[in-house]
Design an enzyme around this catalytic site. Structure first.
Site, PDB file in Angstrom:
ATOM      1  N   ASP A   1     -46.025 -54.500  84.756  1.00  0.00           N
ATOM      2  CA  ASP A   1     -46.064 -53.924  83.402  1.00  0.00           C
ATOM      3  C   ASP A   1     -46.912 -54.769  82.457  1.00  0.00           C
ATOM      4  OD1 ASP A   1     -44.681 -51.547  83.431  1.00  0.00           O
ATOM      5  OD2 ASP A   1     -42.786 -52.388  82.753  1.00  0.00           O
TER       6      ASP A   1
ATOM      7  N   ASP B   1     -48.321 -59.683  87.819  1.00  0.00           N
ATOM      8  CA  ASP B   1     -47.228 -58.996  87.148  1.00  0.00           C
ATOM      9  C   ASP B   1     -47.615 -57.511  87.114  1.00  0.00           C
ATOM     10  OD1 ASP B   1     -45.151 -58.356  85.180  1.00  0.00           O
ATOM     11  OD2 ASP B   1     -46.800 -58.322  83.732  1.00  0.00           O
TER      12      ASP B   1
HETATM   13 MG   LIG Z   1     -45.512 -57.852  82.028  1.00  0.00          MG
END
Ligand SMILES: [Mg+2]
Length: 244
Positions: free
Chosen positions: A11, A9
């Site tokens: 962020d 992922d």
């Molecule tokens: Mg995230």
């Protein structure tokens, strides 16, 4: 012998939210690719231009698998492989029926404020807001407060499920003011269809709890899930995994 894909992922996992990746973490990833022979990949909810800002232009060459918008836009080795669309998947006719019924419903709803932009169409979803996306932060807060008492979004989702329950759609109440509508299965697990079976996939995400956008992929039988608290934690886990 299985190959290894380290899939991240963005962020909260590779970068602090909306920030750039640190050199230390980026260099560690390059080191693992070079010395341990792993493949690198990302799967993020944002679009590609945002991911380039966060990871630098060069990441498109350093990362073999790049999934933007949860995989709706997919590049392999810097070449576009796939581009999905909610309108194509659902069909224009159904999409308009969905919008028309939503407008009919919102036409009779009273709120503290209503402003503009009740729909935002994105590649992978339709974002619907009863008060409109053109509200100020103060007005957002007011809507959220009102919604928590009067269940405006919940009632809307119930109605949509009654009308369109057979269309295989997810209605996800998200953020302060809106509902995301997208085909079932169009979460981060969407990207799995593009990853060959001979990979062991290590997935790293920060929103792995129920309701978080990393949850489905984290729990999926095809991945080894790693829950991280922040980018520093990601680094620590990688160093542990590879005894660095
Ligand atoms: Mg995230």
């Amino acid at each position: 012998m299985k190959r290894t894909l380290l899939l991240f992922d963005v962020d909260g996992t590779l970068t602090k939210p909306r920030c750039m990746v640190t050199n230390a973490l980026y260099n560690l990833l390059l080191q693992l690719k070079k010395e341990k022979g792993v493949s690198l990949g990302i799967v993020g909810g944002s679009d590609l231009s945002k991911q380039k800002e966060q990871l630098g232009e060069r990441f498109m060459r350093d990362f073999e698998y790049v999934f933007s918008e949860n995989g709706l836009v997919y590049y392999k080795n810097n070449e576009l492989q796939h581009e999905g669309s909610f309108a194509t998947a659902l069909g224009e006719d159904r999409l308009q029926t969905l919008m028309n019924e939503s407008m009919r419903h919102f036409a009779d709803v009273r709120l503290p404020v209503k402003r503009g932009t009740f729909f935002e169409y994105r590649k992978g979803l339709l974002n619907v807001s009863p008060c409109g996306r053109g509200v100020s932060q103060e007005e957002r807060d007011a809507f959220e407060e009102y919604d928590s008492v009067h269940h405006i979004r919940k009632k809307y989702v119930e109605l949509m499920n009654t009308l369109f329950g057979t269309w295989d759609l997810n209605f996800a109440i998200g953020g302060q003011i809106s509902v995301d509508i997208y085909p079932k299965g169009w979460d981060k697990t969407y990207c799995l269809q593009f990853i060959p079976d001979d990979y062991t996939i290590h997935f790293f995400g920060d929103k792995t709890d129920v309701g978080g956008n990393d949850h489905e992929l984290y729990e999926h039988p095809r991945t080894v899930g790693h829950k991280v608290a922040n980018p520093d934690d990601t680094m620590r886990i990688l160093q542990d995994m590879y005894n660095l």
